[in-house]
Write a protein that holds these residues in place. Sequence first.
Motif, mmCIF file in Angstrom:
data_model
loop_
_atom_site.group_PDB
_atom_site.id
_atom_site.type_symbol
_atom_site.label_atom_id
_atom_site.label_comp_id
_atom_site.label_asym_id
_atom_site.label_seq_id
_atom_site.Cartn_x
_atom_site.Cartn_y
_atom_site.Cartn_z
ATOM 1 N N TYR A 41 60.031 -14.884 25.158
ATOM 2 C CA TYR A 41 59.119 -14.490 26.239
ATOM 3 C C TYR A 41 59.710 -13.315 27.007
ATOM 4 O O TYR A 41 60.931 -13.230 27.202
ATOM 5 C CB TYR A 41 58.912 -15.678 27.186
ATOM 6 C CG TYR A 41 57.909 -15.426 28.302
ATOM 7 C CD1 TYR A 41 56.548 -15.594 28.079
ATOM 8 C CD2 TYR A 41 58.326 -15.036 29.567
ATOM 9 C CE1 TYR A 41 55.627 -15.374 29.104
ATOM 10 C CE2 TYR A 41 57.414 -14.811 30.590
ATOM 11 C CZ TYR A 41 56.064 -14.985 30.349
ATOM 12 O OH TYR A 41 55.165 -14.759 31.348
ATOM 13 N N GLY A 43 58.951 -11.234 30.727
ATOM 14 C CA GLY A 43 58.214 -11.213 31.978
ATOM 15 C C GLY A 43 58.795 -10.178 32.920
ATOM 16 O O GLY A 43 59.838 -9.578 32.642
ATOM 17 N N GLU A 52 57.719 -3.670 31.165
ATOM 18 C CA GLU A 52 57.228 -4.897 30.539
ATOM 19 C C GLU A 52 56.087 -4.586 29.578
ATOM 20 O O GLU A 52 56.056 -5.103 28.443
ATOM 21 C CB GLU A 52 56.755 -5.884 31.603
ATOM 22 C CG GLU A 52 56.228 -7.182 31.007
ATOM 23 C CD GLU A 52 55.265 -7.913 31.924
ATOM 24 O OE1 GLU A 52 55.290 -9.158 31.936
ATOM 25 O OE2 GLU A 52 54.469 -7.242 32.611
ATOM 26 N N LEU A 86 56.335 -5.513 25.622
ATOM 27 C CA LEU A 86 55.436 -6.529 25.062
ATOM 28 C C LEU A 86 54.763 -6.015 23.788
ATOM 29 O O LEU A 86 54.636 -6.751 22.800
ATOM 30 C CB LEU A 86 54.383 -6.927 26.088
ATOM 31 C CG LEU A 86 54.849 -7.855 27.215
ATOM 32 C CD1 LEU A 86 53.734 -8.066 28.229
ATOM 33 C CD2 LEU A 86 55.320 -9.188 26.677
ATOM 34 N N ARG A 114 56.140 -8.333 21.005
ATOM 35 C CA ARG A 114 55.120 -9.366 20.879
ATOM 36 C C ARG A 114 55.728 -10.771 20.802
ATOM 37 O O ARG A 114 55.570 -11.480 19.802
ATOM 38 C CB ARG A 114 54.247 -9.102 19.661
ATOM 39 C CG ARG A 114 53.614 -7.734 19.694
ATOM 40 C CD ARG A 114 52.581 -7.533 18.624
ATOM 41 N NE ARG A 114 52.035 -6.198 18.657
ATOM 42 C CZ ARG A 114 50.829 -5.864 18.216
ATOM 43 N NH1 ARG A 114 50.032 -6.788 17.707
ATOM 44 N NH2 ARG A 114 50.416 -4.619 18.273
ATOM 45 N N ASN A 139 54.214 -15.072 24.893
ATOM 46 C CA ASN A 139 53.386 -14.168 25.692
ATOM 47 C C ASN A 139 51.981 -14.141 25.111
ATOM 48 O O ASN A 139 51.806 -14.117 23.885
ATOM 49 C CB ASN A 139 53.954 -12.756 25.709
ATOM 50 C CG ASN A 139 55.154 -12.614 26.609
ATOM 51 O OD1 ASN A 139 56.290 -12.709 26.148
ATOM 52 N ND2 ASN A 139 54.921 -12.371 27.894
ATOM 53 N N ARG A 140 51.000 -14.110 25.988
ATOM 54 C CA ARG A 140 49.617 -13.973 25.549
ATOM 55 C C ARG A 140 49.062 -12.612 25.952
ATOM 56 O O ARG A 140 48.601 -11.845 25.130
ATOM 57 C CB ARG A 140 48.758 -15.100 26.143
ATOM 58 C CG ARG A 140 49.004 -16.449 25.481
ATOM 59 C CD ARG A 140 48.136 -17.528 26.096
ATOM 60 N NE ARG A 140 48.222 -18.789 25.377
ATOM 61 C CZ ARG A 140 47.652 -19.910 25.767
ATOM 62 N NH1 ARG A 140 46.936 -19.934 26.874
ATOM 63 N NH2 ARG A 140 47.787 -21.009 25.050
ATOM 64 N N VAL A 163 50.310 -8.323 24.629
ATOM 65 C CA VAL A 163 50.969 -8.146 23.339
ATOM 66 C C VAL A 163 50.099 -7.379 22.340
ATOM 67 O O VAL A 163 50.529 -7.104 21.232
ATOM 68 C CB VAL A 163 51.386 -9.507 22.739
ATOM 69 C CG1 VAL A 163 52.442 -10.165 23.606
ATOM 70 C CG2 VAL A 163 50.184 -10.430 22.589
#
Length: 260
Positions: A50, A52, A101, A105, A109, A113-114, A117
């Motif tokens: 993840y 963030g 970030e 991302l 990916r 993470n949603r 990505v």
Amino acid sequence: MEASRTSSKQLKLFHLENPLSVRLGADFFRALPSVPGVYFFYGQAGELLYIGQSSDLRARIGSYRHVTPEKNPKRTLRLVHRIVRIEWQECGTAADAIALEAKLLLEHRPPFNRAGVWRGDPWWLKIEASSDQVLLELTREQTGTGPHPAGFRYVIGSLVRCACRVSLPQASFAAYPHGVFNSSVPLILSLPLPNAPAVAAQLKSYAEGLHEPFLSRLEKMSLGATALEQEYWQEELERLRKYASKIRKLGESKPQAPAP
């Protein structure tokens, strides 16, 4: 029945002894810097789980020690159970953290993470109001306010909950409209609220990019009587501020039209 008792016992154990506190220790969290930055969660095999960002790394990373089955989705619980290493990268400003970030991302990916990505299709938000009800519809059709980035799907829930909070400042969580505390609110949502036209106007203003009036009003409200309520609403406010900063950053990065 036996499985139910076992599950209940496991949830209580998680609540009393968070895995991150056990694995990393209190000294690790005390040493985190209170600065903007991007953080990275890794699993047992060194895999990136993840990514963030936050304007305050210590507060944001530390909040994962308080994840519980009562207030967080199962996906977050699974993530916390798998984290064995945390790293971070400090940034000069909150806007820099948001930009970094977004870049990372798309590059990495991570599986937990949603939003962010991939570059998905834009959203549009249709807002209507009667005297006592607000109707919201999140759609791909070009109607209402928009276009909004793909990640808006994960912001609309916080926006709706905070709008309800403004409309129902003294109400308990149980009094909120059905469905608003789901991890993803429905694409079509009807909110029975007092002062519905005013609430709809606030939502529309925020959705159109006029973020500060709504955010300022939220900041002036009490965060709640309990530590749980205070932490919950602080996270919701931070999520809306993060989105507002991202939109502002995107606007600043667009080429300006030459003066006539």
